[in-house]
Design a protein around this motif. Sequence first.
Motif, PDB file in Angstrom:
ATOM      1  N   ARG A 254       4.302  -2.162  -3.838  1.00  0.00           N
ATOM      2  CA  ARG A 254       2.885  -2.363  -3.559  1.00  0.00           C
ATOM      3  C   ARG A 254       2.159  -1.034  -3.507  1.00  0.00           C
ATOM      4  O   ARG A 254       2.735   0.001  -3.200  1.00  0.00           O
ATOM      5  N   THR A 271      -1.918  -0.772   3.358  1.00  0.00           N
ATOM      6  CA  THR A 271      -2.639  -1.394   2.260  1.00  0.00           C
ATOM      7  C   THR A 271      -4.146  -1.344   2.488  1.00  0.00           C
ATOM      8  O   THR A 271      -4.611  -1.207   3.614  1.00  0.00           O
ATOM      9  N   THR A 323       2.427   4.130  -4.588  1.00  0.00           N
ATOM     10  CA  THR A 323       3.175   2.880  -4.517  1.00  0.00           C
ATOM     11  C   THR A 323       4.472   3.131  -3.753  1.00  0.00           C
ATOM     12  O   THR A 323       5.018   4.232  -3.761  1.00  0.00           O
TER      13      THR A 323
END
Length: 410
Positions: A254, A271, A323
């Motif tokens: 992610r 995030t 990431t």
Amino acid sequence: MAPARLRPRLRLSLLLLLLLAPAAWGCGPGRVVGSRRRPPRKLVPLAYKQFSPNVPEKTLGASGRYEGKIARSSERFKELTPNYNPDIIFKDEENTGADRLMTQRCKDRLNSLAISVMNQWPGVKLRVTEGWDEDGHHSEESLHYEGRAVDITTSDRDRNKYGLLARLAVEAGFDWVYYESKAHVHCSVKSEHSAAAKTGGCFPAGARVRLENGAQVALSALQPGDRVLAMGEDGNPTFSDVLIFLDREPAIQRAFHVIETLDPPRRLALTPAHLLFTADNHTEPATGFRATFASQVQPGQYVLVAGVPGLQPAKVASVSTRTAPGAYAPLTKHGTLVVEDVVASCFAAVAEQQLAQLAFWPLRLYHSLSWGSRTPGEGIHWYPQLLYRLGRLLLDEDSFHPLGMAGMGS
């Protein structure tokens, strides 16, 4: 009339009333025994040439940018997975099995749609006419080249069904649906690498928290029942019980925002839609720091970090992206936790820490009384997804992070 700034709070109060109805005490969303069943919501077919959402396909609000063609010989080919669902008919005119290859996100949405089609039209199946394209048959930068797009019909090829088929695809969770042709409906999904591809309120697997015994452990090793360093309502450090994981996905890669400070030096990855606490000057007390989306944090602002003694402000020196593997979102009793010695919220998507803490009260109570499972599962917990859907009905659009369901508590 209530001031505009209070309206989200009033709407969220209504949301809480809904959540505290008897149905909330079951093991998941469901119908209350003895209640009157609501009639099914009427689905409105898409019109010919209509697309949903009403933005271009390769934008953030839809399926996102093109990332490059995937060939059988490329490293990214391993991102594609075959779909052997017997309830889906694959045209496979190339006779290579290419139409069955797609990303996992596309596969999940397609399998959900297949069920909806059979429920809507008994005896009819979903049919895929185009999936992953390795032969260059589509336009430049088509998402078919990445296994992120499918063209679909029904097995009976009844074109009168295609408008409703497109609507069913929207309901199944495709990120962009286009009633493109009288002969098919085009659907696509976000990249697996996209920060918006899944709920976005998480930390990477290797991010560390501090236990009550002084040890630091990675989130991947954290367990419900552990007590971790957090921030109390009074702005002071405290140790808080980990109740559950709102999102726990060990295998995923992610994109994360990286917030760095220099004095003292701290580095936190989280995030974009996740909340942490910021202020514009270092004199603000801890209780005055406001919940802010990670993607909106700017150099020069201050975040709260663990220091000696207590919590202290630290100036943000830089913000970058990277990431990393894993996505972990623990829920603590206090709704906060200290990750990599930076104070963060357990919540995301809506920048209202106190209201989020209140909205998660039924879930915290359920697990603090040891009624819930102590074994952490994988994936996104149903409760934040339920909150998000209800919130979409009750809150203004600008109450949410631009990535949408990018982490309602996850």
